[in-house]
Each structure stands twice: as C-alpha cells, then as structure tokens.
Design a protein around this motif. Structure first.
Motif, PDB file in Angstrom:
ATOM      1  N   LEU A 277       0.846  -1.194   0.000  1.00 51.77           N
ATOM      2  CA  LEU A 277       0.000   0.000   0.000  1.00 51.77           C
ATOM      3  C   LEU A 277       0.879   1.241   0.000  1.00 51.77           C
ATOM      4  CD1 LEU A 277      -2.711   1.453   0.192  1.00 51.77           C
ATOM      5  CD2 LEU A 277      -2.624   1.159   2.679  1.00 51.77           C
ATOM      6  N   ASP A 278       0.651   2.114  -0.968  1.00 47.66           N
ATOM      7  CA  ASP A 278       1.419   3.360  -1.089  1.00 47.66           C
ATOM      8  C   ASP A 278       0.486   4.537  -0.847  1.00 47.66           C
ATOM      9  OD1 ASP A 278       3.108   5.426  -1.629  1.00 47.66           O
ATOM     10  OD2 ASP A 278       3.689   4.739  -3.627  1.00 47.66           O
ATOM     11  N   LEU A 279       0.695   5.237   0.283  1.00 45.91           N
ATOM     12  CA  LEU A 279      -0.087   6.425   0.647  1.00 45.91           C
ATOM     13  C   LEU A 279       0.791   7.671   0.675  1.00 45.91           C
ATOM     14  CD1 LEU A 279      -2.166   4.860   3.588  1.00 45.91           C
ATOM     15  CD2 LEU A 279      -3.041   5.500   1.331  1.00 45.91           C
ATOM     16  N   SER A 280       1.912   7.647  -0.010  1.00 43.58           N
ATOM     17  CA  SER A 280       2.846   8.777   0.032  1.00 43.58           C
ATOM     18  C   SER A 280       2.301   9.972  -0.734  1.00 43.58           C
ATOM     19  CB  SER A 280       4.204   8.344  -0.552  1.00 43.58           C
ATOM     20  OG  SER A 280       4.059   7.942  -1.896  1.00 43.58           O
ATOM     21  N   TYR A 281       2.855  11.133  -0.415  1.00 37.98           N
ATOM     22  CA  TYR A 281       2.523  12.394  -1.093  1.00 37.98           C
ATOM     23  C   TYR A 281       1.024  12.691  -1.026  1.00 37.98           C
ATOM     24  CZ  TYR A 281       7.280  12.199  -2.892  1.00 37.98           C
ATOM     25  OH  TYR A 281       8.648  12.149  -2.990  1.00 37.98           O
ATOM     26  N   ASN A 282       0.497  12.669   0.191  1.00 42.58           N
ATOM     27  CA  ASN A 282      -0.875  13.077   0.437  1.00 42.58           C
ATOM     28  C   ASN A 282      -0.860  14.166   1.505  1.00 42.58           C
ATOM     29  OD1 ASN A 282      -2.907  11.435  -1.178  1.00 42.58           O
ATOM     30  ND2 ASN A 282      -1.564   9.812  -0.423  1.00 42.58           N
ATOM     31  N   ALA A 283      -1.986  14.387   2.175  1.00 48.65           N
ATOM     32  CA  ALA A 283      -2.089  15.446   3.197  1.00 48.65           C
ATOM     33  C   ALA A 283      -2.603  14.885   4.513  1.00 48.65           C
ATOM     34  CB  ALA A 283      -2.991  16.574   2.699  1.00 48.65           C
ATOM     35  N   LEU A 284      -2.208  13.660   4.842  1.00 51.45           N
ATOM     36  CA  LEU A 284      -2.642  13.038   6.089  1.00 51.45           C
ATOM     37  C   LEU A 284      -1.978  13.719   7.283  1.00 51.45           C
ATOM     38  CD1 LEU A 284      -2.364   9.292   4.976  1.00 51.45           C
ATOM     39  CD2 LEU A 284      -4.420  10.727   5.022  1.00 51.45           C
ATOM     40  N   GLU A 285      -2.764  13.991   8.315  1.00 48.56           N
ATOM     41  CA  GLU A 285      -2.238  14.656   9.509  1.00 48.56           C
ATOM     42  C   GLU A 285      -2.225  13.739  10.723  1.00 48.56           C
ATOM     43  OE1 GLU A 285      -4.434  18.196  10.186  1.00 48.56           O
ATOM     44  OE2 GLU A 285      -3.821  19.163   8.309  1.00 48.56           O
ATOM     45  N   ASP A 286      -3.020  12.696  10.682  1.00 47.77           N
ATOM     46  CA  ASP A 286      -3.083  11.762  11.812  1.00 47.77           C
ATOM     47  C   ASP A 286      -3.162  10.346  11.258  1.00 47.77           C
ATOM     48  OD1 ASP A 286      -3.510  11.124  14.722  1.00 47.77           O
ATOM     49  OD2 ASP A 286      -5.350  10.273  13.866  1.00 47.77           O
TER      50      ASP A 286
END
Length: 778
Positions: free
Chosen positions: A63-72
């Motif tokens: 799973l690749d969730l890089s380069y997003n705007a997740l804060e928590d």
C-alpha cells in the motif's frame, strides 16, 4: 476522496468487464490478484483514512499512501489487512500517531514514515510488536539518545533517516540502533555534525550518506571519523565538492576499514588537479564512480586528474557516466580484476599497446564510441587473464583481411548493439563460451563459426537473419541459442531438427509467414516445444494480413490445400466424375445432338451476317422451297409446314401442291420455285433416293446462281440413309451429305421444340412478301 473513489470504481469496472465478456478468462485470476494485493494511492490529496476504503482489499500486501495530506494516522483502518507487508506513508503532514493501533500492522516488513511533521522520531514502545519489521524510513528535526531504544532489539536490514531539517542531535542518539545498512541524508544547517557522523560510521557495516557538501574544513572531521569507523561498505550519494576534497576523501578511505566505496551523482566544483599519491597500501578493494557532473573543464597540471584512478591498487574500479574520453594505462602492473568504464566517450585509442593489465578479468566498455574491431582485438591481446569483455553499444564494424589477436583466456564476449556484419565470424577468439552479437547487421551464420568449438551460448537477436543457423556448423556444446526478432519468415524444419540438442532456443517474435511451407516447421516445433523458449505465446503469424496475431500453434491449413498429391487426386477425381456425368448425359439425353443443333444455328447466324442481304433477297417470294418424296407427304403436311408457317406469317414456304403453276411443265415449275425461294429444304429419307423428281430438284437447287455463293441448301434427315444404299447415279447427293451439315429429325418428342426453332432460325429472313398472290396464272 474523489480521486480515491475514481480509482476504486475503475478497478471494479475493469474486473467486471473481464468477467462478463469472458475474454482471456484464463488471465482473470491474475488480474484480480493484482488488484487485490497492490494498491497505489499516492498523490491522491487524501486528508483522512476510513476503514471502508480498504474493505474490498482483504489480501492487500503493498500500500502506497505517500505524497498526500494526512495529519493523523490510526492503523486500525487496516484491521482486515492481516497480510499487509509494505506500507509507505512518507511525504505527508503527520504530526501524531495512534501507537495503540500498531498491532493491526504487526506483519509489516517495510514501513516508511519519512518526511512528515514529526518533531521526534516517534518510535513509541508499541513498535516492539512489529517483530517482522526489516526496513524502516524516518525523519526528524530532533534526535535524542532514547529515541531508538524501543526498536533496539529489532534485527533491521535497512534504516533510512531523512535528516535534512535536523536541528538538534544528542551525541549517541543512534548508538542503540541495530541495522545492516544505514542511509542518512545529512542536514545542512546543523551547527556541529561531528557526533552525528561519528555515530553514522559506527552503527552498521554498510553506510550510505547523502546530501554531502564539504568545504576544506570538512575533510579533517571525516578523516578522524572514517579512520576509527567500522564501515566496510561506504556509499556517498548526491555529493558536491571540489576535486581537492574528493582526493582527500579517497586518501582517508584508503587507510580505513572501508573495503568498498561507491560514489553516486558527484558534482565536481572548483579545481581538480592531478596529485601523486601512494595507493599501494590500503584496505580498499573496489571503487565506483557513477554519474559525475563536471563544472570544471580546465586543469592546471600537465597530467589529467583521471590518471589518479589508473594508479590505484584496487581490484574493481568503475567510472560510469563520467564523460571521460580517455583512460590511462597503469604505469606498473595493475591489480585490476574488474574495470568498468561504461557510458563515457572512450575512443579506439583506449589501452593501445598497454602491457600492464595482465590481471584484469572483466573489462566493460559498453556505450562508448569505439569503432574498429581490429583495435579492440589488439587492445585485449596483452590481457592474459581477460575472461569477460563487453564492448556493446559502440560503433564497431569488422574489417576484412585484418589480423585478429584476441586474449587466449577470453571466454565471454559481448559485441551487441554495433555495426557488425557477417565477416565478424572470421574474427572471433577460438575458446569463446558465450558470444553476444545481437542487434547488429548480420544476415547469415555460415561455416566461419566452425572454429568456436567451446561455444555454449550464442545470442543473435535483432539482426537480419532470414533462416535458422545450421547447427551442424555450431559447437556441439551449445546449450543456448537466441535468434528472436530477426527476418525469419519461413524457417526450415531441417535446420530446427539439427538444433534439437540445444536445450534452449529463443526463436519467437519473428515475422512468420503462415502458409503450407510453415506446416512442417510447426510440427517439428510442437515436438521440440521443451527446447523452444516462449512456445507457443511468442510465435505469431505476421503474414498474410488476415492471420496476423494468430499463434503458430493454432494455424491449421487444410490438408487439401497443402498436400499436392491429395490436390491432384481431388482434381483428377472431379474430372473423372464430370466425364462420367457427361457420358451419362450424352447417353440419356442425347447431348451431342443438342450440341450439333446449336452449332448449326450459330454457323448459320454467322453466314447470314456475311451475306449481302439486298442481293440475296432480290426477286425472292418464298423463304424456302420444299423438296421431298411423296412417301413422306404426311410428315411434311402435318408437321413441317404447320410448324414453320405459323399464324404470324413470318415464313412462307413454296409447296408444289399449292404453289406450282398449272399449265407449265413440272421442270419449269421446279426451276421457277427454286429461283423464287431464298433457300431450299430437302427432306431426305430412303424414299427420297427412289424419286427421280427429287433428284432433279436437288440438282437445280445446287446449281442455281444463288446456291453457288451461299448456303441455300437445308438438308433434313428424316430417316437414316446408309451411304452404301445410295445408288451411284446419286453422286451429287453423296457429295452434298459429305460436305454439308444436315439436321436430323429427332424421334423423341422433347427434342422437337429445339429442332423447329433451329430450322426457323435457319430459313427466316426479311423478304418483302406481298399480300396478294405471288404467282399469277397466265
């Protein structure tokens, strides 16, 4: 969120289409597996994660969730992903993390948390539950001594630390970290990085440091640190420094524990002069420079700085993508075992008359600008230990009648991606075991390869070969033959059979012409399928157009079209059946009679067209005069006259009972009727030859003026008249029956229609008959 929904719906639609259409059904499980195990949601503008996003992926592994705007980050969203192995949450805006939820990803082996907004490394005690973790990526602005205690027991393989923004480092902060390889991106603004560098060089045996920018004061600190370090494999990437600093780094590493030094993406600034240094004593075994970006083009010393590398006592040297145009021959016998000078601008002058590379075993000069093959052979002739030579991707061409002095120890030769022709086979080292001449201009492989008795692997891909090489010329030890992507349209079954001892043959991706000639090759290929790499998927028809893309295995032409004996048999059999059928028609339907009648009709049509009509019909009052025996009177009155003189009055006949003029002699009436008639019809029968008057009528009709120049006699054979029954005095009748075609009266009623039509056509013409009687009584 909209982007995520779009990706999920797209995957679902793709899977549904494959299942519904049923196309390539055998590949559906693989596609479904790919969609279920790997998911890329990078660059999707995600700000929050929900469990519903991943419910349809219970078997998710990557799973690749890089380069997003997740804060928590709450890892409970992966509660059903029990087999998750690789998770990338780098390059987000994470500030907090729910440590109590880490047990939901306890099977993770790769976890990248670098480049977030964590103030510290955020390695809470719950990280101890990640017992399978082997690769970890982190970033921080502060590192304290206790930060890595919670993973001190982990047997990590790789740890990445992105410390560009590091502001505070407590000495010994990395000492509790245990890893086989440590990759550190160095900070630029840290006031004192000595402690960090010291810890870096004493944690693992493999160290990669990036973003290194050194001035003259840098080498002193590095000197002390490297000399006392435990690093044996040092990788320096993205480094910018002067040539002077670079030489100092090399000198430092030479007297340290470092055995393998690799430098990637090195930008050279300021001066870089040649400097003599004793490289004979040291621990360094291999040195690699890959991608050197030069900002210096002028050098102060007479010697080029590249000479430093030729004087180094290392077993393996790599200078790749360095834009060098020349490399010096070592001044004394070199200990080079491997010399890699790829992707440069080296010319034919490289190592000309060099006698000091006697220990070299691997020489890689691919992707340079070498041209003459004779220079390459001369260069290697003094390399007595050379086993592997790679000169692919150059401009090499083979010269005719040039001496070829190769190293006698050479076993592997790569000449691919050059401009070599067939003559290269006469200039090859004798004891080669592996030869790669793919992607050249070869058109054939002949007897010239006979001397390669030890050859085990031969690569001939992407040339201009039109046939499979004759394996009787090749080494009996050959186990691998690659001839794919050539111009082989119709390969020979015999040549393929000769190669049956070759364990692996790559023959796909050729432009096969699927015709009868290819059928024997396909049969042989199916029997040798274990030897053919890629059979049957890589073997496709190219010609004809309607068969393009069809696998050779599925090409099944009919036996009739491909077997000449069967084809001849079918043709002969068909002709025999037609012949028998024609015989049957002739016998049962009297076909020759019909043909003869049609021929007579066509012949008369032709003759009538060639007669001058005005002259022929001048003074005529009847279409035809009828001459017959009185014994045949009934047939003439009941059949002949009614069928010719129909109600349309298109034909008018001269019948003696109706049209002879009373008071005149019979002879005068006969002559008058013949002269007034366009043609004369004679009804022949055995009775006819018994009538004297019929004989006279025949004589007058034949010798009339019109009869001499046209076909005015129509003979109807009412009953057969054997020639031997005709008396000698009727010689005229015999001659006429031999010279002229006569019409036979058919006994079968079904033939009467054609007979009358043919007869009417023979005598019908446009005669201007008058309404009143033609002959007036005197």
């Amino acid at each position: 969120m909209s982007n995520l929904r779009h990706r999920l719906w797209l995957n679902l639609i793709l899977l549904c289409v494959l299942i519904i259409t049923g196309e390539h059904a055998q590949n559906v499980p693989d596609m479904a597996s790919l969609l279920d195990t790997k998911l890329d949601l990078s660059h999707s503008n995600l700000t929050i994660l929900q469990p519903s996003m991943f419910q349809q992926y219970p078997d998710l592994q990557i799973l690749d969730l890089s380069y997003n705007a997740l804060e928590d980050m709450n890892f409970s969203v992966f509660r059903i992903q029990s087999v998750l192995q690789k998770l990338d949450i780098s390059h987000n805006k994470l500030r907090t993390m729910n440590c109590s939820s880490l047990h939901y990803i306890k099977g993770v082996t790769h976890l990248n948390m670098s480049y977030n907004d964590f103030q510290a490394t955020f390695l809470c005690k719950e990280f101890a539950s990640l017992v399978k973790l082997r690769h970890l990526g982190l970033s921080a602005t502060k590192i304290k001594r206790s930060d890595f205690l919670n993973i001190a027991h982990q047997g990590l393989q790789t740890v990445f630390l992105g410390l560009e923004n590091l502001q505070l480092y407590e000495a010994g902060g990395l000492q509790s970290l245990r890893t086989e390889k440590l990759h550190v991106v160095l900070p630029q603004n840290l006031t004192d990085s000595t402690h960090l560098l010291y810890d870096d060089f004493n944690i693992s045996k493999t160290l990669e440091i990036s973003n290194m920018l050194c001035e003259k004061t840098c080498n002193n600190a590095v000197l002390q640190i490297v000399i006392k370090s435990m690093v044996s494999n040092l990788i320096i990437s993205d480094i910018t420094m002067s040539g002077y600093e670079m030489v100092r780094i090399l000198q430092i590493c030479w007297r340290s524990t470092v055995e393998h030094l690799s430098i990637y993406r090195f930008t050279l600034i300021k001066e870089f002069d040649y400097e003599k240094f004793d490289f004979s004593v040291g621990s360094l075994k291999s040195l690699s420079f890959d991608y050197i970006f030069l900002q210096v083009f002028l050098y102060n010393s007479e010697e080029h700085p590249v000479k430093i590398f030729s004087e180094m006592f290392v077993e393996n040297l790599t200078l790749s993508n360095a834009e060098i145009s020349h490399f010096y021959c070592p001044p004394s016998p070199s200990m080079f075992h491997s010399l890699i000078l790829t992707n440069n601008k080296l010319t034919d002058m490289i190592f000309a008359k060099c006698q000091t590379l006697t220990n070299i075993q691997l020489l890689d000069l691919q992707n340079n600008i070498l041209e003459k093959l004779s220079h390459v052979t001369s260069m290697t002739s003094t390399m007595k230990s050379l086993k592997n030579l790679d000169v692919s991707g150059n401009r090499l061409y083979s010269e005719i009648n040039k001496d070829c002095e190769w190293s006698p120890s050479l076993r592997v030769l790569n000449l691919s991606r050059n401009k070599l022709t067939d003559s290269v086979f006469s200039c090859l080292p004798t004891y080669l075991e592996v030869l790669d001449v793919s992607n050249n201009q070869l058109s054939s492989v002949g007897e010239e390869v006979n001397h390669l008795k030890s050859l085990k692997e031969l690569y001939l891909s992407s040339n201009q070969l039109s046939h499979i090489p004759d394996c009787s010329y090749l080494s009996k030890n050959l186990i691998y033959l690659s001839i794919d992507e050539n111009l082989i349209y119709s390969p020979s079954k015999e040549h393929l059979t000769k190669c049956q001892n070759v364990k692996q043959i790559v023959l796909g991706k050729n432009k096969y012409q699927c015709n009868c000639e290819l059928q024997e090759f396909i049969s042989s290929a199916e029997s040798l399928y274990e030897n053919l790499v890629g059979w049957p998927q890589s073997f496709m028809c190219e010609h004809p157009q309607e068969l393009r893309g069809v696998m050779l295995k599925n090409f099944r032409p009919s036996k009739l079209s491909c077997n000449i004996f069967i084809l001849v048999g079918v043709i002969v059999g068909t002709m025999a059946v037609l012949f028998i059928f024609m015989l049957f028609l002739c016998k049962h339907f009297d076909l020759p009679w019909y043909i003869r009648m049609i021929f007579q009709w066509l012949r008369r049509k032709y003759r009538i067209r060639n007669v001058h009509n005005d002259e022929a019909i001048m003074g005529k009052r009847f279409h035809a005069f009828i001459s017959y025996s009185q014994e045949d009177n009934e047939w003439v009155k009941k059949l002949l006259i009614p069928n010719l003189e129909k109600s349309d009055q298109a034909i008018k006949l001269c019948h003696h009972e109706r049209d002879f003029i009373p008071g005149k002699t019979i002879v005068e009436n006969i002559i008058n009727c013949i002269e007034k008639s366009f043609k004369s019809i004679f009804v022949l029968s055995p009775n006819f030859i018994q009538s004297e008057w019929c004989h006279y009528e025949l004589y007058f009709a034949q010798h009339s003026l019109f009869g001499k120049n046209s076909d005015n006699l129509i003979l109807i054979l009412l009953d057969p008249i054997p020639q031997y029954l005709i008396p000698n005095k009727y010689s005229k009748l015999k001659a006429i029956m031999k010279q002229r075609t006569y019409m036979e009266w058919p006994k079968e009623k079904r033939k009467h229609g054609l007979f009358w039509a043919n007869l009417r056509e023979a005598i019908q013409t446009n005669i201007p008959l008058e309404d009143e009687e033609i002959f007036v009584l005197n």
